[in-house]
Design an enzyme around this catalytic site. Structure first.
Site, mmCIF file in Angstrom:
data_model
loop_
_atom_site.group_PDB
_atom_site.id
_atom_site.type_symbol
_atom_site.label_atom_id
_atom_site.label_comp_id
_atom_site.label_asym_id
_atom_site.label_seq_id
_atom_site.Cartn_x
_atom_site.Cartn_y
_atom_site.Cartn_z
ATOM 1 N N ASP A 132 -4.463 -1.428 -5.003
ATOM 2 C CA ASP A 132 -3.721 -1.430 -3.749
ATOM 3 C C ASP A 132 -3.102 -2.811 -3.731
ATOM 4 O O ASP A 132 -3.814 -3.804 -3.540
ATOM 5 C CB ASP A 132 -4.655 -1.242 -2.549
ATOM 6 C CG ASP A 132 -3.860 -1.183 -1.255
ATOM 7 O OD1 ASP A 132 -2.978 -2.054 -1.072
ATOM 8 O OD2 ASP A 132 -4.095 -0.289 -0.433
ATOM 9 N N HIS A 133 -1.809 -2.891 -3.970
ATOM 10 C CA HIS A 133 -1.246 -4.232 -4.218
ATOM 11 C C HIS A 133 -1.361 -5.149 -2.992
ATOM 12 O O HIS A 133 -1.261 -6.361 -3.113
ATOM 13 C CB HIS A 133 0.183 -4.164 -4.773
ATOM 14 C CG HIS A 133 1.244 -3.910 -3.738
ATOM 15 N ND1 HIS A 133 1.528 -2.669 -3.245
ATOM 16 C CD2 HIS A 133 2.085 -4.749 -3.108
ATOM 17 C CE1 HIS A 133 2.497 -2.760 -2.372
ATOM 18 N NE2 HIS A 133 2.870 -4.014 -2.251
ATOM 19 N N HIS A 182 -2.600 0.747 2.358
ATOM 20 C CA HIS A 182 -2.372 -0.659 2.710
ATOM 21 C C HIS A 182 -2.877 -1.007 4.119
ATOM 22 O O HIS A 182 -3.580 -1.990 4.321
ATOM 23 C CB HIS A 182 -0.884 -1.021 2.630
ATOM 24 C CG HIS A 182 -0.254 -0.684 1.309
ATOM 25 N ND1 HIS A 182 -0.919 -0.814 0.125
ATOM 26 C CD2 HIS A 182 0.986 -0.247 0.997
ATOM 27 C CE1 HIS A 182 -0.116 -0.454 -0.866
ATOM 28 N NE2 HIS A 182 1.052 -0.103 -0.362
#
Ligand code: BG6
Length: 478
Positions: free
Chosen positions: A172-173, A235
């Site tokens: 999950d950047h 996110h």
């Protein structure tokens, strides 16, 4: 500190993510001196091309997406020498023996699945069949990790057939963003905030991830996904977890992930009246959502606002308001912790009501701001005003220190270092879907359209009402 020698295969090595993010991130880590020595970066994809053509493709990608470092010609030439390419069929036999011949077993082997999730199983199986994977190898998988609980479970099961949890890095950047990691530093590195971090002192929390761009060229993917699946399930949920979790005993993978999981599991189901979805209209010579995704009847949401409740001792009674959307006024993401009013004002009614606000600005202008109440200067009476104690990281740390690495740089290096702290565990992903699924199911059952909102606005008016009803207001998106 340089990482140990490794070989990394990027499946989907000619794709958008590889060109925009993965390869430029690797190049910047190379320039920074973190990748050195005998490292192989192997692109693998269906396209027929040789290593020379692949290097040229990557060179162009780095010039376009590599940022300031892209101008470093000598380093770029040396970096490109590490690259190789294999034409490969994920579901067939082509290319696998070739790839196996290029991989070296005396080092860390990592495999980046930058492909559709429907191929994860095939890749995992063939990596084993061709003797490229052992207990030490790592695989990296991108979102979307499924499209609901059932598909996420199936994916987890498929991967588990070939790899144990300690080898699976679900990206999950947002967790790789410097300011997101800073959330933990602010909470658990200071004594100042933690004693107040609960429903006794916090009135509510607002989490906003606003984007000014539309869906761009990703219409096909986005229209079958929508903001809830694209942003909230992953996110936004991660941000909520980091804000709400109990202090983990250590900054270690399972300690942190156990605490995040407890937050997700303590979330109440979202009541239909506590969620608003929207879809942007055209304007300023920009196409609206439906025109952009070429689906005149699309019911997919490009905006979501919702009110969440966490039923545990710390947070019972403190609502969390989340909103995210595309084509909003500005690109602005922040978390605002809105503290309660002082219990009693000694300055009388004229002084007005005041409360502290701690804002963590995720992007742009990363920084933190603490709103404090002071006396309005002047010889008049005791009037109070709110002023910000503002710390923009670029100012406080100097522009060089605040030139944050891209999230992918941090995360890919963590994969090589074998550190899963900033990656999602399988049970976390499933719990997040278990929370978002009923909301999506309710929308599907109703089959009415999301509320239209003007491009460049703050979203549909109903999102404002979600707060007004509770006597609260969203912060300006700016
Ligand atoms: C991605 C979503 O995961 O995150 C995109 O798929 C979104 O739709 C993007 O635009 C936002 O990331 P960032 O880093 O630009 O805030």
């Amino acid at each position: 500190i340089p990482v140990d020698p490794f070989d990394l295969v990027v499946f989907g090595g000619t794709g958008d993510l590889a060109r925009r993010k993965i390869l430029p991130a690797l190049f910047r880590r190379y320039v920074a001196g973190q990748i050195e020595g005998d490292v192989r970066l192997i692109g693998a994809a269906r396209s027929e091309m040789d290593a020379t053509a692949y290097r040229e493709m990557v060179r162009e990608a780095i010039l376009e997406f590599g940022g300031d470092e892209a101008g470093r010609k000598t380093e770029l030439a040396a970096f490109l020498k590490m690259l190789d390419y294999v034409t490969l069929d994920a579901k067939g036999t082509q290319g696998w023996a070739d790839l196996a011949a290029k991989m070296r077993t005396d080092r860390i082997c990592a495999f980046y699945f930058s492909v559709a999730p429907s191929l994860f199983g095939d890749l995992a199986k063939r990596l084993h069949k061709h003797g490229m994977a052992d207990d030490e190898s790592r695989i990296v998988v991108e979102k979307p990790f499924g499209r609901d609980l059932e598909t996420a479970r199936a994916l987890n099961r498929t991967l588990a057939r070939h790899f144990h949890e300690g080898q699976i890095y679900r990206i999950d950047h947002y967790l790789g963003k410097e300011t997101v990691q800073n959330l933990m530093a602010i909470r658990f590195g200071n004594v100042l905030f933690e004693p107040l971090w609960n429903s006794q002192y916090v009135d509510h929390i607002q989490i906003t991830v606003a984007e000014s761009v539309g869906v761009g060229g990703r219409g096909d993917y986005y229209d079958s996904s929508g903001a809830m699946r694209d942003m909230v399930q992953n996110h936004m949920m991660q941000l909520l977890c980091l804000i709400a979790m109990e202090p983990p005993a250590k900054f270690e993978p399972d300690a942190v992930r156990d605490e995040k999981l407890k937050v997700i599991r303590a979330l109440d189901p979202v009541e239909p009246e506590n969620v608003v979805r929207g879809q942007y209209e055209g304007g300023d010579a920009q196409p609206g959502y439906r025109a952009q995704v070429e689906n005149a009847d699309s019911l997919t949401e490009s905006f979501v606002a919702l009110k969440a409740h966490i039923s545990n001792w710390r947070w019972a009674g403190t609502p969390f308001y989340l909103r995210t959307g595309k084509r909003l006024k500005e690109r602005a993401s922040e978390i605002a912790v809105m503290f309660k009013d002082a219990p009693h004002s000694i300055f009388g009614a004229d002084a007005g009501r005041h409360h502290n606000i701690l804002t963590i600005r995720l992007q742009p202008n990363e920084g933190i701001e603490l709103g404090v109440t002071i006396k309005e200067p002047g010889p008049g009476g005791m009037r109070l005003i709110d002023v910000p104690l503002d710390m923009t990281f670029a100012e406080a740390l100097g522009p060089e220190e605040a030139d944050f690495p891209d999230a992918y740089e941090r995360l890919i290096m963590d994969v090589i270092r074998g550190n899963q702290t900033l990656f999602m565990r399988g049970d976390e992903v499933e719990a997040a879907w278990a929370w978002t699924d009923p909301v999506i199911a309710e929308w599907d059952a109703q089959s009415d359209a999301p509320l239209p909102y003007a491009s460049g606005s703050s979203g549909p008016d109903d999102a404002l009402m979600l707060m007004h009803r509770d006597g609260r207001r969203w912060r300006e998106i700016r």
